[in-house]
Design a protein around this motif. Structure first.
Motif, PDB file in Angstrom:
ATOM      1  N   GLU A 173       1.073  -0.781  -0.003  1.00  0.00           N
ATOM      2  CA  GLU A 173       0.164   0.067   0.113  1.00  0.00           C
ATOM      3  C   GLU A 173       0.609   1.560  -0.346  1.00  0.00           C
ATOM      4  O   GLU A 173       0.810   2.088  -0.630  1.00  0.00           O
ATOM      5  CB  GLU A 173      -0.750  -0.038   0.940  1.00  0.00           C
ATOM      6  N   HIS A 174       2.002   1.281   0.681  1.00  0.00           N
ATOM      7  CA  HIS A 174       2.626   2.334   0.999  1.00  0.00           C
ATOM      8  C   HIS A 174       3.775   2.176  -0.432  1.00  0.00           C
ATOM      9  O   HIS A 174       3.061   3.611  -0.967  1.00  0.00           O
ATOM     10  CB  HIS A 174       4.244   1.922   1.678  1.00  0.00           C
ATOM     11  N   ILE A 175       3.694   1.771  -1.305  1.00  0.00           N
ATOM     12  CA  ILE A 175       3.838   1.992  -2.376  1.00  0.00           C
ATOM     13  C   ILE A 175       3.247   2.545  -3.567  1.00  0.00           C
ATOM     14  O   ILE A 175       3.003   3.277  -3.851  1.00  0.00           O
ATOM     15  CB  ILE A 175       5.224   1.069  -3.610  1.00  0.00           C
ATOM     16  N   ASN A 178       0.736   3.994  -2.397  1.00  0.00           N
ATOM     17  CA  ASN A 178       0.233   4.540  -2.375  1.00  0.00           C
ATOM     18  C   ASN A 178       1.393   6.147  -2.618  1.00  0.00           C
ATOM     19  O   ASN A 178       0.564   7.546  -3.211  1.00  0.00           O
ATOM     20  CB  ASN A 178       0.019   5.077  -0.543  1.00  0.00           C
ATOM     21  N   TYR A 179       2.765   5.969  -3.159  1.00  0.00           N
ATOM     22  CA  TYR A 179       3.128   7.177  -3.105  1.00  0.00           C
ATOM     23  C   TYR A 179       3.653   7.597  -4.690  1.00  0.00           C
ATOM     24  O   TYR A 179       3.313   8.171  -5.318  1.00  0.00           O
ATOM     25  CB  TYR A 179       4.786   5.668  -3.247  1.00  0.00           C
ATOM     26  N   LEU A 180       2.768   6.172  -5.004  1.00  0.00           N
ATOM     27  CA  LEU A 180       2.938   6.117  -7.070  1.00  0.00           C
ATOM     28  C   LEU A 180       1.436   6.912  -7.445  1.00  0.00           C
ATOM     29  O   LEU A 180       1.503   7.551  -8.449  1.00  0.00           O
ATOM     30  CB  LEU A 180       2.789   4.930  -7.577  1.00  0.00           C
ATOM     31  N   ILE A 220      20.500   5.455  -2.803  1.00  0.00           N
ATOM     32  CA  ILE A 220      19.529   5.017  -2.833  1.00  0.00           C
ATOM     33  C   ILE A 220      19.166   5.282  -1.739  1.00  0.00           C
ATOM     34  O   ILE A 220      18.863   3.783  -0.397  1.00  0.00           O
ATOM     35  CB  ILE A 220      19.220   4.157  -3.814  1.00  0.00           C
ATOM     36  N   ASN A 221      18.157   5.523  -0.711  1.00  0.00           N
ATOM     37  CA  ASN A 221      17.452   5.804   0.659  1.00  0.00           C
ATOM     38  C   ASN A 221      16.530   5.044   0.549  1.00  0.00           C
ATOM     39  O   ASN A 221      15.487   4.133  -0.356  1.00  0.00           O
ATOM     40  CB  ASN A 221      17.364   7.128   1.133  1.00  0.00           C
ATOM     41  N   ALA A 222      16.123   4.089   2.382  1.00  0.00           N
ATOM     42  CA  ALA A 222      15.250   3.288   2.671  1.00  0.00           C
ATOM     43  C   ALA A 222      14.243   3.169   1.878  1.00  0.00           C
ATOM     44  O   ALA A 222      13.818   4.301   1.812  1.00  0.00           O
ATOM     45  CB  ALA A 222      15.123   2.852   3.842  1.00  0.00           C
ATOM     46  N   MET A 223      14.123   2.074   1.031  1.00  0.00           N
ATOM     47  CA  MET A 223      12.135   2.229   0.505  1.00  0.00           C
ATOM     48  C   MET A 223      11.377   0.732   1.161  1.00  0.00           C
ATOM     49  O   MET A 223      10.429   0.839   1.777  1.00  0.00           O
ATOM     50  CB  MET A 223      12.379   2.527  -0.767  1.00  0.00           C
ATOM     51  N   THR A 224      11.495  -0.192   0.734  1.00  0.00           N
ATOM     52  CA  THR A 224      11.233  -1.426   0.683  1.00  0.00           C
ATOM     53  C   THR A 224      12.234  -2.578   0.527  1.00  0.00           C
ATOM     54  O   THR A 224      13.212  -3.143   0.793  1.00  0.00           O
ATOM     55  CB  THR A 224      10.042  -1.461  -0.430  1.00  0.00           C
ATOM     56  N   GLY A 278      14.464  -0.996   2.569  1.00  0.00           N
ATOM     57  CA  GLY A 278      13.447  -0.619   3.680  1.00  0.00           C
ATOM     58  C   GLY A 278      13.563  -1.297   5.163  1.00  0.00           C
ATOM     59  O   GLY A 278      14.568  -2.293   5.170  1.00  0.00           O
ATOM     60  N   SER A 279      12.725  -1.015   5.613  1.00  0.00           N
ATOM     61  CA  SER A 279      12.436  -1.287   7.009  1.00  0.00           C
ATOM     62  C   SER A 279      13.009  -3.298   6.690  1.00  0.00           C
ATOM     63  O   SER A 279      11.935  -3.627   6.221  1.00  0.00           O
ATOM     64  CB  SER A 279      11.261  -1.152   7.555  1.00  0.00           C
ATOM     65  N   GLN A 280      13.469  -4.218   7.980  1.00  0.00           N
ATOM     66  CA  GLN A 280      13.585  -5.348   7.872  1.00  0.00           C
ATOM     67  C   GLN A 280      12.878  -5.706   8.651  1.00  0.00           C
ATOM     68  O   GLN A 280      12.874  -7.627   9.303  1.00  0.00           O
ATOM     69  CB  GLN A 280      14.969  -5.756   8.139  1.00  0.00           C
ATOM     70  N   SER A 287      22.024  -1.407   5.793  1.00  0.00           N
ATOM     71  CA  SER A 287      20.671  -2.215   6.875  1.00  0.00           C
ATOM     72  C   SER A 287      18.838  -1.045   7.806  1.00  0.00           C
ATOM     73  O   SER A 287      19.964   0.129   7.638  1.00  0.00           O
ATOM     74  CB  SER A 287      20.685  -3.203   7.562  1.00  0.00           C
ATOM     75  N   ASN A 288      17.758  -1.802   7.772  1.00  0.00           N
ATOM     76  CA  ASN A 288      17.471  -0.326   8.205  1.00  0.00           C
ATOM     77  C   ASN A 288      16.095  -1.396   8.961  1.00  0.00           C
ATOM     78  O   ASN A 288      15.464  -2.395   8.849  1.00  0.00           O
ATOM     79  CB  ASN A 288      16.475  -0.465   6.872  1.00  0.00           C
ATOM     80  N   LEU A 289      16.146  -0.339   9.969  1.00  0.00           N
ATOM     81  CA  LEU A 289      15.176  -1.034  11.280  1.00  0.00           C
ATOM     82  C   LEU A 289      14.084   0.460  11.659  1.00  0.00           C
ATOM     83  O   LEU A 289      14.752   1.377  11.902  1.00  0.00           O
ATOM     84  CB  LEU A 289      15.926  -1.648  12.466  1.00  0.00           C
ATOM     85  N   ILE A 303      18.351   3.309  11.364  1.00  0.00           N
ATOM     86  CA  ILE A 303      17.138   3.632  12.490  1.00  0.00           C
ATOM     87  C   ILE A 303      15.998   4.277  11.987  1.00  0.00           C
ATOM     88  O   ILE A 303      16.855   5.899  11.580  1.00  0.00           O
ATOM     89  CB  ILE A 303      17.788   3.771  13.887  1.00  0.00           C
ATOM     90  N   HIS A 304      14.735   4.069  11.167  1.00  0.00           N
ATOM     91  CA  HIS A 304      13.822   5.210  11.538  1.00  0.00           C
ATOM     92  C   HIS A 304      13.101   5.578  11.953  1.00  0.00           C
ATOM     93  O   HIS A 304      12.415   4.241  12.743  1.00  0.00           O
ATOM     94  CB  HIS A 304      12.417   4.290  10.054  1.00  0.00           C
ATOM     95  N   LEU A 305      12.475   7.007  12.418  1.00  0.00           N
ATOM     96  CA  LEU A 305      12.063   7.012  13.067  1.00  0.00           C
ATOM     97  C   LEU A 305      11.599   7.985  12.337  1.00  0.00           C
ATOM     98  O   LEU A 305      10.901   8.794  12.814  1.00  0.00           O
ATOM     99  CB  LEU A 305      13.012   7.744  14.943  1.00  0.00           C
TER     100      LEU A 305
HETATM  101  C1  LIG Z   1       7.862   4.128  -0.289  1.00  0.00           C
HETATM  102  C2  LIG Z   1       8.535   4.656   0.509  1.00  0.00           C
HETATM  103  C3  LIG Z   1       8.631   3.337   1.553  1.00  0.00           C
HETATM  104  C4  LIG Z   1       9.697   3.748   2.500  1.00  0.00           C
HETATM  105  N1  LIG Z   1      10.172   3.078   3.100  1.00  0.00           N
HETATM  106  C5  LIG Z   1      11.006   3.255   4.526  1.00  0.00           C
HETATM  107  C6  LIG Z   1      11.672   2.243   4.909  1.00  0.00           C
HETATM  108  O1  LIG Z   1      10.822   1.358   5.368  1.00  0.00           O
HETATM  109  N2  LIG Z   1      12.349   2.873   5.946  1.00  0.00           N
HETATM  110  C7  LIG Z   1      12.510   4.583   6.234  1.00  0.00           C
HETATM  111  O2  LIG Z   1      14.343   4.140   7.007  1.00  0.00           O
HETATM  112  N3  LIG Z   1      12.455   5.110   5.363  1.00  0.00           N
HETATM  113  C8  LIG Z   1      11.581   4.641   4.440  1.00  0.00           C
HETATM  114  N4  LIG Z   1      10.646   5.659   3.611  1.00  0.00           N
HETATM  115  C9  LIG Z   1      11.491   7.036   3.880  1.00  0.00           C
HETATM  116  C10 LIG Z   1      12.603   7.674   2.988  1.00  0.00           C
HETATM  117  O3  LIG Z   1      14.068   6.748   3.184  1.00  0.00           O
HETATM  118  C11 LIG Z   1      13.476   8.916   2.863  1.00  0.00           C
HETATM  119  O4  LIG Z   1      13.656   9.167   3.765  1.00  0.00           O
HETATM  120  C12 LIG Z   1      12.204   9.809   2.802  1.00  0.00           C
HETATM  121  O5  LIG Z   1      11.547   9.540   1.410  1.00  0.00           O
HETATM  122  C13 LIG Z   1      12.559  10.772   2.587  1.00  0.00           C
HETATM  123  O6  LIG Z   1      13.303  11.510   0.951  1.00  0.00           O
HETATM  124  P1  LIG Z   1      13.106  12.056  -0.044  1.00  0.00           P
HETATM  125  O7  LIG Z   1      11.986  13.444   0.607  1.00  0.00           O
HETATM  126  O8  LIG Z   1      13.779  12.155  -0.860  1.00  0.00           O
HETATM  127  O9  LIG Z   1      11.577  11.410  -0.380  1.00  0.00           O
HETATM  128  C14 LIG Z   1      10.177   5.348   2.654  1.00  0.00           C
HETATM  129  C15 LIG Z   1       9.880   5.889   1.697  1.00  0.00           C
HETATM  130  C16 LIG Z   1       8.882   5.576   0.828  1.00  0.00           C
HETATM  131  C17 LIG Z   1       8.278   6.636  -0.171  1.00  0.00           C
END
Ligand SMILES: Cc1cc2nc3c(=O)[nH]c(=O)nc-3n(C[C@H](O)[C@H](O)[C@H](O)COP(=O)(O)O)c2cc1C
Length: 165
Positions: free
Chosen positions: A8-10, A12-14, A59-63, A90-92, A120-122, A145-147
């Motif tokens: 859903e996150h992906i 919704n973003y798309l 390439i930052n954390a996504m999925t 993305g979060s593991q 890694s991401n948690l 570590i994502h907050l």
């Molecule tokens: C679809 C999607 C999934 C994401 N999932 C994670 C995640 O699992 N862990 C995390 O730390 N950040 C996650 N993020 C946040 C991104 O890593 C990033 O910090 C955030 O999108 C802000 O950067 P931007 O302004 O370039 O989008 C996600 C972002 C998107 C768009």
């Protein structure tokens, strides 16, 4: 629930028209019409986490966590490999106790290889044991570590009580 949420996150973003801001508009490059440069000698590489990378970009954390998101991680990892840039998964959390899901994260290390950087991401409520598992899963060069309290606040069954968590 996590697997559905990630999809859903992906989606919704798309679907959203919100594209965020790269902040590139905030960067001012002073013009130099007579640069004494040879373009081919411009070196964009730098060092990060003790490894040499092609560009100061990651390439930052996504999925990750399902077959659907494994495809995305495969394509992103292929791009990261091509450009020789780091990639965070993305979060593991979803894969800590689910071997099947971990493949969608392992694929990133498989494609990028041991010389590249995979992060890694948690979430903030993870334990030291979780951290070790997440790093071992992909031979992580570092752990993010994502907050994401704001997201948790609006998510169905999100974690909103941090006092007892
Ligand atoms: C679809 C999607 C999934 C994401 N999932 C994670 C995640 O699992 N862990 C995390 O730390 N950040 C996650 N993020 C946040 C991104 O890593 C990033 O910090 C955030 O999108 C802000 O950067 P931007 O302004 O370039 O989008 C996600 C972002 C998107 C768009």
């Amino acid at each position: 629930m996590r697997r559905v949420r990630k999809k859903e996150h992906i989606e919704n973003y798309l679907k959203t028209s919100f594209k965020g801001d790269t902040l590139m508009g905030d960067i001012y490059l002073p013009h130099n019409s007579l640069p004494e440069l040879n373009f081919d000698e411009i070196d964009t590489s730098t060092n990060f986490l003790g490894k040499k990378i092609g560009y100061p970009i990651l390439i930052n954390a996504m999925t990750g966590g399902s077959v659907f998101t494994q495809e995305i991680n495969r394509d992103l990892a292929t791009l990261a490999k091509e450009l020789d840039i780091p990639m965070a998964v993305g979060s593991q959390t979803i894969a800590l106790d689910d071997e099947e899901s971990s493949e969608s994260f392992r694929i990133v290390r498989e494609i990028i290889g041991s010389k590249g950087i995979v992060i890694s991401n948690l979430g903030g409520l993870s334990t030291l044991d979780d951290a070790k598992k997440a790093l071992d899963m992909i031979q992580g060069d570092a752990l993010q570590i994502h907050l994401n309290l704001a997201q948790e606040m609006v998510m169905e069954k999100g974690i909103v009580n941090l006092r007892e968590s």
